[in-house]
Scaffold this motif. Structure first.
Motif, PDB file in Angstrom:
ATOM      1  N   LEU A   4       0.901  -1.088  -0.058  1.00 60.39           N
ATOM      2  CA  LEU A   4       0.038   0.019  -0.008  1.00 60.39           C
ATOM      3  C   LEU A   4       0.875   1.232  -0.247  1.00 60.39           C
ATOM      4  O   LEU A   4       1.622   1.413   1.026  1.00 60.39           O
ATOM      5  N   ASP A   5       0.681   2.078  -1.044  1.00 58.60           N
ATOM      6  CA  ASP A   5       1.794   3.423  -1.216  1.00 58.60           C
ATOM      7  C   ASP A   5       0.704   4.327  -0.861  1.00 58.60           C
ATOM      8  O   ASP A   5      -0.456   4.719  -1.167  1.00 58.60           O
ATOM      9  N   VAL A  34       4.476   1.984   2.114  1.00 60.74           N
ATOM     10  CA  VAL A  34       5.350   2.719   1.213  1.00 60.74           C
ATOM     11  C   VAL A  34       4.925   4.339   1.831  1.00 60.74           C
ATOM     12  O   VAL A  34       3.557   4.604   1.484  1.00 60.74           O
ATOM     13  N   ASN A  35       5.670   5.037   2.509  1.00 60.74           N
ATOM     14  CA  ASN A  35       5.347   6.180   3.008  1.00 60.74           C
ATOM     15  C   ASN A  35       6.360   7.226   2.695  1.00 60.74           C
ATOM     16  O   ASN A  35       7.504   6.952   2.455  1.00 60.74           O
ATOM     17  N   ASP A  36       6.054   8.545   3.021  1.00 60.47           N
ATOM     18  CA  ASP A  36       7.050   9.807   2.734  1.00 60.47           C
ATOM     19  C   ASP A  36       7.962   9.996   3.965  1.00 60.47           C
ATOM     20  O   ASP A  36       8.779  10.690   3.881  1.00 60.47           O
ATOM     21  N   HIS A  37       7.807   9.377   5.050  1.00 59.26           N
ATOM     22  CA  HIS A  37       8.532   9.411   6.230  1.00 59.26           C
ATOM     23  C   HIS A  37       8.378   8.360   6.953  1.00 59.26           C
ATOM     24  O   HIS A  37       7.552   7.450   6.851  1.00 59.26           O
ATOM     25  N   GLU A  38       9.202   8.068   7.869  1.00 56.73           N
ATOM     26  CA  GLU A  38       9.537   6.880   8.857  1.00 56.73           C
ATOM     27  C   GLU A  38       7.999   6.728   9.660  1.00 56.73           C
ATOM     28  O   GLU A  38       7.633   7.848  10.306  1.00 56.73           O
ATOM     29  N   PRO A  39       7.422   5.742   9.460  1.00 54.00           N
ATOM     30  CA  PRO A  39       6.130   5.674  10.327  1.00 54.00           C
ATOM     31  C   PRO A  39       6.172   5.320  11.802  1.00 54.00           C
ATOM     32  O   PRO A  39       5.404   4.378  12.405  1.00 54.00           O
ATOM     33  N   LYS A  40       6.863   5.808  12.380  1.00 52.73           N
ATOM     34  CA  LYS A  40       6.953   5.483  13.837  1.00 52.73           C
ATOM     35  C   LYS A  40       5.640   5.837  14.807  1.00 52.73           C
ATOM     36  O   LYS A  40       5.312   5.010  15.440  1.00 52.73           O
ATOM     37  N   PRO A  41       4.849   6.776  14.569  1.00 53.42           N
ATOM     38  CA  PRO A  41       3.735   6.882  15.116  1.00 53.42           C
ATOM     39  C   PRO A  41       2.846   5.828  14.791  1.00 53.42           C
ATOM     40  O   PRO A  41       1.900   5.388  15.866  1.00 53.42           O
ATOM     41  N   TYR A  58       8.379  -6.301  12.876  1.00 52.78           N
ATOM     42  CA  TYR A  58       8.296  -4.946  12.086  1.00 52.78           C
ATOM     43  C   TYR A  58       9.645  -4.526  11.466  1.00 52.78           C
ATOM     44  O   TYR A  58      10.506  -4.781  12.339  1.00 52.78           O
ATOM     45  N   GLU A  59       9.402  -4.212  10.284  1.00 54.94           N
ATOM     46  CA  GLU A  59      10.905  -3.792   9.775  1.00 54.94           C
ATOM     47  C   GLU A  59      10.735  -2.590   9.137  1.00 54.94           C
ATOM     48  O   GLU A  59       9.598  -2.409   8.290  1.00 54.94           O
ATOM     49  N   VAL A  60      11.382  -1.460   8.835  1.00 49.33           N
ATOM     50  CA  VAL A  60      11.507  -0.472   8.132  1.00 49.33           C
ATOM     51  C   VAL A  60      12.670   0.015   7.298  1.00 49.33           C
ATOM     52  O   VAL A  60      13.939  -0.294   7.879  1.00 49.33           O
ATOM     53  N   GLU A  67      11.140   8.185   0.839  1.00 49.17           N
ATOM     54  CA  GLU A  67      10.302   6.753   0.547  1.00 49.17           C
ATOM     55  C   GLU A  67      10.848   5.794   1.745  1.00 49.17           C
ATOM     56  O   GLU A  67      12.048   5.652   1.692  1.00 49.17           O
ATOM     57  N   PHE A  68      10.035   5.537   2.341  1.00 52.72           N
ATOM     58  CA  PHE A  68      10.048   4.602   3.459  1.00 52.72           C
ATOM     59  C   PHE A  68       9.230   3.480   3.205  1.00 52.72           C
ATOM     60  O   PHE A  68       8.099   3.583   2.991  1.00 52.72           O
TER      61      PHE A  68
END
Length: 77
Positions: A4-5, A34-41, A58-60, A67-68
């Motif tokens: 999912l982008d 796929v995100n534009d920032h690290e999805p820590k929240p 979980y992996e990032v 692109e994360f």
């Protein structure tokens, strides 16, 4: 594996869209975001609220500055 982008999804709609996609997974499957920032929240939200989220797996990966790629695995049980 479901990919999912969310970069083109308005920020206010991202988490609900991701939760819906995760809910649609079968046990043992992984949702790739796929995100534009690290999805820590999002990681912390899943860790606190989603019993079937396998936080230990979980992996990032940062692929590019905007692109994360994160793996959100669903537990098998």
């Amino acid at each position: 594996m479901t990919r999912l982008d969310v970069r083109d999804i308005p920020p206010v709609d991202r988490h609900p869209t991701i939760h819906d996609a995760f809910d649609d997974l079968e046990p043992g499957e992984t949702l790739t975001i796929v995100n534009d920032h690290e999805p820590k929240p999002l990681f912390y939200e899943f860790q606190a609220e989603v019993e079937t989220f396998d936080a230990d797996s979980y992996e990032v990966e940062r692929v590019a500055p905007d692109e994360f790629v994160a793996q959100f695995p669903k537990t098998e049980a």
